[in-house]
Write a protein that holds these residues in place. Structure first.
Motif, PDB file in Angstrom:
ATOM      1  N   LEU A   1      14.004 -27.300  27.067  1.00 10.77           N
ATOM      2  CA  LEU A   1      14.304 -28.680  27.539  1.00 10.77           C
ATOM      3  C   LEU A   1      13.232 -29.348  28.968  1.00 10.77           C
ATOM      4  CD1 LEU A   1      17.740 -28.523  25.626  1.00 10.77           C
ATOM      5  CD2 LEU A   1      15.952 -30.126  24.836  1.00 10.77           C
TER       6      LEU A   1
ATOM      7  N   LYS B   1       9.749 -29.759  29.044  1.00  8.86           N
ATOM      8  CA  LYS B   1       9.208 -31.026  28.039  1.00  8.86           C
ATOM      9  C   LYS B   1       9.931 -32.369  28.797  1.00  8.86           C
ATOM     10  CE  LYS B   1       7.234 -29.586  24.920  1.00  8.86           C
ATOM     11  NZ  LYS B   1       5.627 -29.859  24.917  1.00  8.86           N
TER      12      LYS B   1
ATOM     13  N   ILE C   1      12.940 -33.420  29.575  1.00 10.69           N
ATOM     14  CA  ILE C   1      14.101 -33.641  29.685  1.00 10.69           C
ATOM     15  C   ILE C   1      15.976 -33.030  30.205  1.00 10.69           C
ATOM     16  CG2 ILE C   1      16.131 -33.702  27.422  1.00 10.69           C
ATOM     17  CD1 ILE C   1      13.630 -33.556  25.505  1.00 10.69           C
ATOM     18  N   ASN C   2      16.654 -34.372  30.899  1.00 10.51           N
ATOM     19  CA  ASN C   2      17.374 -33.707  32.088  1.00 10.51           C
ATOM     20  C   ASN C   2      18.334 -33.721  31.051  1.00 10.51           C
ATOM     21  OD1 ASN C   2      17.753 -33.211  34.382  1.00 10.51           O
ATOM     22  ND2 ASN C   2      17.321 -35.876  35.040  1.00 10.51           N
TER      23      ASN C   2
ATOM     24  N   ILE D   1      22.871 -35.115  27.030  1.00  7.51           N
ATOM     25  CA  ILE D   1      21.792 -35.874  27.349  1.00  7.51           C
ATOM     26  C   ILE D   1      21.299 -38.072  28.049  1.00  7.51           C
ATOM     27  CG2 ILE D   1      20.400 -34.218  26.707  1.00  7.51           C
ATOM     28  CD1 ILE D   1      19.159 -36.221  24.604  1.00  7.51           C
ATOM     29  N   ASP D   2      20.498 -38.488  28.353  1.00  9.37           N
ATOM     30  CA  ASP D   2      20.316 -39.727  28.105  1.00  9.37           C
ATOM     31  C   ASP D   2      19.949 -39.614  26.917  1.00  9.37           C
ATOM     32  OD1 ASP D   2      19.027 -42.368  28.222  1.00  9.37           O
ATOM     33  OD2 ASP D   2      19.022 -41.915  30.179  1.00  9.37           O
TER      34      ASP D   2
ATOM     35  N   ASN E   1      16.423 -39.882  25.377  1.00 10.17           N
ATOM     36  CA  ASN E   1      15.672 -38.495  25.311  1.00 10.17           C
ATOM     37  C   ASN E   1      15.665 -37.566  23.794  1.00 10.17           C
ATOM     38  OD1 ASN E   1      14.061 -38.683  27.046  1.00 10.17           O
ATOM     39  ND2 ASN E   1      15.736 -37.658  29.021  1.00 10.17           N
TER      40      ASN E   1
ATOM     41  N   LYS F   1      13.201 -37.403  21.302  1.00 11.86           N
ATOM     42  CA  LYS F   1      12.182 -35.948  21.633  1.00 11.86           C
ATOM     43  C   LYS F   1      13.066 -34.409  21.597  1.00 11.86           C
ATOM     44  CE  LYS F   1      10.338 -36.010  26.481  1.00 11.86           C
ATOM     45  NZ  LYS F   1       9.788 -37.013  27.298  1.00 11.86           N
ATOM     46  N   ALA F   2      14.082 -34.437  22.201  1.00 14.77           N
ATOM     47  CA  ALA F   2      15.000 -32.932  22.348  1.00 14.77           C
ATOM     48  C   ALA F   2      15.082 -32.449  21.182  1.00 14.77           C
ATOM     49  CB  ALA F   2      16.271 -33.604  23.213  1.00 14.77           C
TER      50      ALA F   2
END
Lengths: 415, 415
Positions: free
Chosen positions: A283, A286, A288-289, A309-310, A313, A316-317
Motif C-alpha cells: 500500500l 502506491k 496510500i496513507n 484510509i481516506d 484512495n 486504488k487500495a
C-alpha cells in the motif's frame, strides 16, 4: 533588538490591497524596533491556475517540473510585498528559497528541510532591511528547486525562526487561533490561549488543519514559540509552546475530526511474521496513507486485519489487494465507507486514567457506533458513522468542559 | 552528434497548444540525432500581467524586485514545455537562468552576460535530455536574479550557443526571416537568404526589430551561425554569418526605418571643449537615448547642436535643457517632431563610393526633405518628415534593386 518571523498564507496576500496591508503590518513591527522576516505563500488562487496549466498539458506532470512551475507563485508574492514596503519608505529585500538558504532533500513535491544556511537572511536583517522569503520552496544538494508539500510555508517560517533564533514565529491565518474544535462544526468551540506542541501535533495530524504537522514538529524540536493568529483582526492568537498553561486544569484540550474515512477489512490472512509488512509495504509503495490499523487473530489461527484510509484512495487500495491476492493469501476483503474519525486530545490524559472509557460512555449515550479505536499517549480516536460525527463531537465537547462560556462564545464568534 | 540551440519567443509559446507544438519541434530535432537546447520567453501576455500587478502597487517599482517578479514568466514556460516533452516520451529538464550558469553584471533590468558556466547544461545534454533554459534571465556575482533587458532571450540563446560551441542558433519568430525592409510597410520587401553580422547589427540598431542588437553582437564576437526563421511555417529562414553570400552583388542589403523621431536644436552654445560632454552627460544621466548628433559652428564662433531622440522623451529632454540653462549658456532651443529615420544598410557600401549621394538623389526626386544625415561604414541614415517615410523607403527599395521579383514576392507574402 529582537528578531521575529511571521508567515502569511495565500488568502492573506490574495490581491494588491491585501499585499499592501501585509506591508503595513511589517512596517509597524519594524517601527517597534524589531527585525522582521516574513514568509509568504502564493497569491490566492494563483497556484490553482498554474496546476490547471499543467493539467492542460499532461495527466501526470513530472514532479520536478511541477516544483519548477509552482515555486513561481511565491516568487511573485515576495517581489510585490517588497515593492509595497519600498512604497512605504521601508528598505526591504526578497529572497527565493535557494537565496534564503533553505536546503532540502532531493525529493520533489514533498521534500523535507535538511538545513537552513541563514547567513544571507541575517546579513540583510543586520543592514536594517525587512526580509521577505518565498515559502514552500527550497533547493536540493544537486541544485534542483524543490517544494515542501502541503502547508510548506508554515514549515519554512518555523525553520527560519529556529535558524535565526527568533523570539517568536507568528502564523497569520484566516482564523483567530487554535480552537477546542473546528468552530464551523461545533458552535460552542472556544479559542485556546495556549496549547502544548504535542497536543497541537495530535490536533494537526488529526486534521484540525490550522497548522501543518511538520511545522509543529519542527517548532517542538527547536523549541520555537509559535503563535497562530488572525491576519484580518488584531486580536490575541494561540501560543504553541512546550508546556501549555493549565487552563482550568483541562484533561482534554481539544477535539479533532475528519470525514471521508473508509475501513477495509481483510479476512483470514496467513499467520506469518511478514504478513503485515508485506501488506502495508504494498500500500505504501502506491502512496496510500493508512491511518488506524487493527489486527486480530481468528479462532483457527488466521489473521483478520482492518485499517482505515481516506475514501478517495479506496479504489486504488482495493485494486492493490485484489492484484496481490496470490501473495497475500487472504480469503475475503470487505470495506465500509461513509465513516468519520473523532479524536480527543490533551496531555493531561497521561495522568488521568479512564479518559478513553469516558469517551466511549459519551458515544454510547449518543448511540454512536464505534467501528475502530486507536490511542496514543495524549489522544484517543474513534471511527464512527459519518452521519453521527457532529453529534458525537458536540457531546464530547460538552462532557470534557470545552464549551465556551457566554462571554467567550461571543469572542469566538467574532473571531 | 551536433548541438543546436533554438529560441522561441512569447508568441510562439503563448498557450498550451503552442507549447505542445514547440515540444513536437524539439522531439523532431532529437529524433534526427541532435542535442537540443531550447531557450523560451514568458508566455504571450504573461509579462504584461505581472507588470500590471507591480504598477498597481507602485509607480516606481524597485528594479531588483521587478527582475524577481518578471523572471517567473520564463520559469513557468520551461516547466510546461518539459511536461509536454515528457508526455511525448522525451526525457527533458528545465533550467532557470542561474541553474544554466548564465552569469551577469550586478545590474537590474538591463544586465549584460559576463560568463556562461555551461557544465550543467552540457551534463544534461550528454545524458540525452532535451534542455529547456529560461531566457532573459541570469544571476549576478552577489546572487541576485537579474534580467537582460529587451530582447534578452535572443541573447541567452546566442550566448549558450557560443558556450556550447553549437552548430547553429535558430531564433524562431513570427516572421519567416530577415527582410530587405519591414514587409508591413514595404509591399515589395523580400526575404534575404543570408546577411552579414555587421549588416544585421545596423538593421537591428536601426529598428528592424527582428533580432536584438546585443544578440547579434554576441553572435559576431563568438562567430555563432544565427538563423532567423518562422515558428509557424516550416520554411528556410535567413542565415546571419560572417560574410553574407553575395546575393546579386547587392550594394545595399536592406532598409530600416522608424517613426516618432524628434529633432532638437540648441543654438549658440559656448564654443568650449566640454560643451558637448556636459550637454550629453546631462541627457544620458536621465536615461535619454540620443541618436544622430550634428554640431555646427556659427559665424561668430558659437556652437549650434542638433540631435534626434525618440519623441516619447521630448518633454523630459526639454526640461533638462531648460533646467540647466545657466550651466549650458545657450540662447534658444527649438524642436521638430513628426519625423522619421530612413536608413540603407549594406557592407558593399564600403567599396562603392557615391551610395550616399544616390540615396539623396532618390529622396530629392521624391521631394522628401532631409532634416539630418548620419553615416557609418555600412549604413547611411536620413531623418525625414514622418509622412514621407513610406514613399521614401519604397523608392529606395526599388532604386537599390531590393524589390522582389514576381515569384519571390509571392513567397514573401506567404511568409
Amino acid at each position: 533588538m529582537t528578531t521575529v518571523v511571521q508567515k502569511f498564507g495565500g488568502t492573506s496576500v490574495g490581491d494588491v490591497t491585501k499585499i499592501k496591508r501585509v506591508a503595513k503590518k511589517i512596517k509597524r513591527k519594524m517601527d517597534d524596533g524589531q527585525k522582521v522576516v516574513t514568509v509568504v505563500s502564493a497569491m490566492g488562487k494563483s497556484t490553482d491556475k498554474l496546476v490547471e496549466l499543467a493539467n492542460d498539458i499532461t495527466d501526470s506532470p513530472d514532479p520536478r517540473e511541477m516544483d519548477m512551475l509552482l515555486t513561481t507563485g511565491e516568487q511573485v508574492t515576495i517581489s510585490l510585498v517588497v515593492m509595497a514596503l519600498k512604497e512605504l519608505g521601508v528598505d526591504a529585500v526578497s529572497l527565493t528559497g535557494w537565496q534564503a538558504g533553505i536546503e532540502t532533500e532531493d525529493v520533489h513535491q514533498d521534500a523535507r528541510i535538511t538545513d537552513i544556511k541563514a547567513e544571507n537572511v541575517q546579513k540583510h536583517l543586520d543592514e536594517g532591511k525587512a526580509v521577505l522569503v518565498a515559502g514552500f520552496q527550497g533547493i536540493s544538494a544537486s541544485g534542483n528547486i524543490t517544494t515542501l508539500g502541503r502547508g510548506g510555508s508554515d514549515t519554512t517560517a518555523v525553520a527560519l525562526a529556529a535558524a535565526l533564533e527568533a523570539e517568536t514565529c507568528s502564523i497569520y491565518t484566516d482564523v483567530t487561533g487554535v480552537f477546542t474544535a473546528d468552530p464551523r462544526y461545533v458552535k460552542k468551540a472556544r479559542k485556546l490561549d495556549s496549547i502544548a506542541y504535542d497536543e497541537m501535533l495530535e490536533l494537526a495530524n488529526l486534521g484540525a488543519g490550522v497548522l501543518h504537522p511538520r511545522a509543529v514538529e519542527f517548532a517542538k524540536n527547536y523549541n520555537v514559540s509559535l503563535i497562530v493568529r488572525s491576519s484580518m483582526e488584531d486580536v490575541e492568537g494561540t501560543l504553541v509552546e512546550e508546556e501549555a498553561t493549565m487552563e482550568q486544569n483541562l484533561v482534554v484540550r481539544g477535539l479533532a475530526f475528519e470525514e471521508n474515512v473508509t475501513k477495509i477489512t481483510i479476512e483470514r490472512l496467513p499467520n506469518r511474521y511478514d504478513t503485515m509488512s508485506v501488506l502495508f509495504t504494498l500500500l505504501a509503495e502506491k502512496g496510500i496513507n493508512v491511518d488506524i490499523i487493527i489486527q486480530q487473530m481468528t479462532a483457527d489461527h488466521g489473521l483478520n486485519v482492518s485499517f482505515s484510509i481516506d475514501t478517495a484512495n479506496l479504489g486504488k487500495a482495493l485494486d492493490i489487494i485484489h492484484d496481490n491476492k496470490a501473495e497475500l493469501c487472504y480469503s475475503t476483503v470487505r470495506h465500509e465507507s461513509s465513516l468519520a474519525k473523532v479524536s480527543i486530545v490533551g496531555s493531561g490524559m497521561v495522568s488521568n486514567p479512564g479518559v478513553a472509557a469516558n469517551m466511549f460512555k459519551v458515544l454510547a449515550e449518543q448511540e454512536v457506533a464505534i467501528k475502530m479505536v486507536s490511542t496514543s499517549e495524549i489522544a484517543v480516536s474513534a471511527v464512527v458513522p459519518e452521519e453521527t460525527m457532529v453529534k458525537a463531537v458536540e457531546a464530547l465537547h460538552a462532557y470534557f468542559d470545552l464549551d465556551a462560556k457566554e462571554k467567550e462564545k461571543i469572542e469566538a464568534v467574532k473571531g
